[in-house]
Design an enzyme around this catalytic site. Structure first.
Site, short mmCIF file in Angstrom:
data_model
loop_
_atom_site.label_atom_id
_atom_site.label_comp_id
_atom_site.label_asym_id
_atom_site.label_seq_id
_atom_site.Cartn_x
_atom_site.Cartn_y
_atom_site.Cartn_z
N TYR A 79 76.36 -37.96 -20.09
CA TYR A 79 75.53 -37.39 -21.14
C TYR A 79 76.36 -36.84 -22.30
O TYR A 79 75.92 -36.85 -23.44
CB TYR A 79 74.61 -36.31 -20.56
CG TYR A 79 73.58 -35.82 -21.54
CD1 TYR A 79 72.53 -36.65 -21.93
CD2 TYR A 79 73.64 -34.55 -22.08
CE1 TYR A 79 71.57 -36.22 -22.84
CE2 TYR A 79 72.68 -34.10 -22.98
CZ TYR A 79 71.66 -34.94 -23.36
OH TYR A 79 70.71 -34.51 -24.25
N TYR A 139 73.07 -41.36 -14.77
CA TYR A 139 74.06 -40.66 -15.60
C TYR A 139 74.16 -39.22 -15.13
O TYR A 139 73.26 -38.69 -14.48
CB TYR A 139 73.73 -40.73 -17.10
CG TYR A 139 72.52 -39.93 -17.52
CD1 TYR A 139 72.65 -38.62 -17.97
CD2 TYR A 139 71.24 -40.49 -17.48
CE1 TYR A 139 71.54 -37.88 -18.37
CE2 TYR A 139 70.14 -39.76 -17.88
CZ TYR A 139 70.29 -38.46 -18.32
OH TYR A 139 69.19 -37.73 -18.71
N CYS A 140 75.30 -38.61 -15.44
CA CYS A 140 75.52 -37.19 -15.18
C CYS A 140 76.13 -36.61 -16.45
O CYS A 140 75.91 -37.15 -17.53
CB CYS A 140 76.41 -36.98 -13.95
SG CYS A 140 78.08 -37.63 -14.14
N GLN A 141 76.90 -35.56 -16.35
CA GLN A 141 77.49 -34.96 -17.54
C GLN A 141 78.69 -35.77 -18.05
O GLN A 141 78.82 -36.01 -19.24
CB GLN A 141 77.90 -33.52 -17.28
CG GLN A 141 78.38 -32.77 -18.52
CD GLN A 141 77.31 -32.67 -19.60
OE1 GLN A 141 76.12 -32.62 -19.33
NE2 GLN A 141 77.74 -32.66 -20.85
#
Length: 114
Positions: free
Chosen positions: A109, A80-82
């Site tokens: 996120y 996952y990232c932002q």
């Protein structure tokens, strides 16, 4: 994959990369020892992350690949990232590195903490 599947279904960039919604992702990582990776910067990671995630910054290219050398390529990796953009790029890099099963958090996120 149709555009409708992309918008509403279990989206898959390839048969080895799946994009899961928050509930499916949470269920997949709950109570298990999984390869959970936050590909955001260390600053973003320090501001908050999913419990149990390791931080491997996508933008640190050589460090990114060497960090994944210690991972088991035959076991699933949860990324996952932002927002989901970097993690999709990271997923494609992992696929090229020989990883067999990659899961990405739809919306990143930002979705997780809602």
């Amino acid at each position: 994959m149709s555009f409708i599947d992309f918008l509403f279904g279990n989206t898959s960039v390839s048969d080895k990369i799946s994009i899961l919604d928050k509930q499916a992702y949470a269920k997949a990582i709950a109570g298990k020892k999984v390869q959970l990776v936050d590909v955001r910067t260390s600053r973003e990671y320090a501001a908050g992350h999913i419990k149990g995630a390791v931080n491997i910054d996508f933008f640190r290219f050589s460090a990114f690949e060497s960090a994944f050398d210690t991972f088991d390529r035959s076991k699933p990796v949860y990324l996952y990232c932002q927002s989901g953009n970097r993690s999709q790029k990271a997923a494609r890099r992992l696929l090229a590195m020989g990883f067999e099963e990659i899961y990405d958090l739809r919306g990143g996120y930002a979705t997780w903490k809602r």
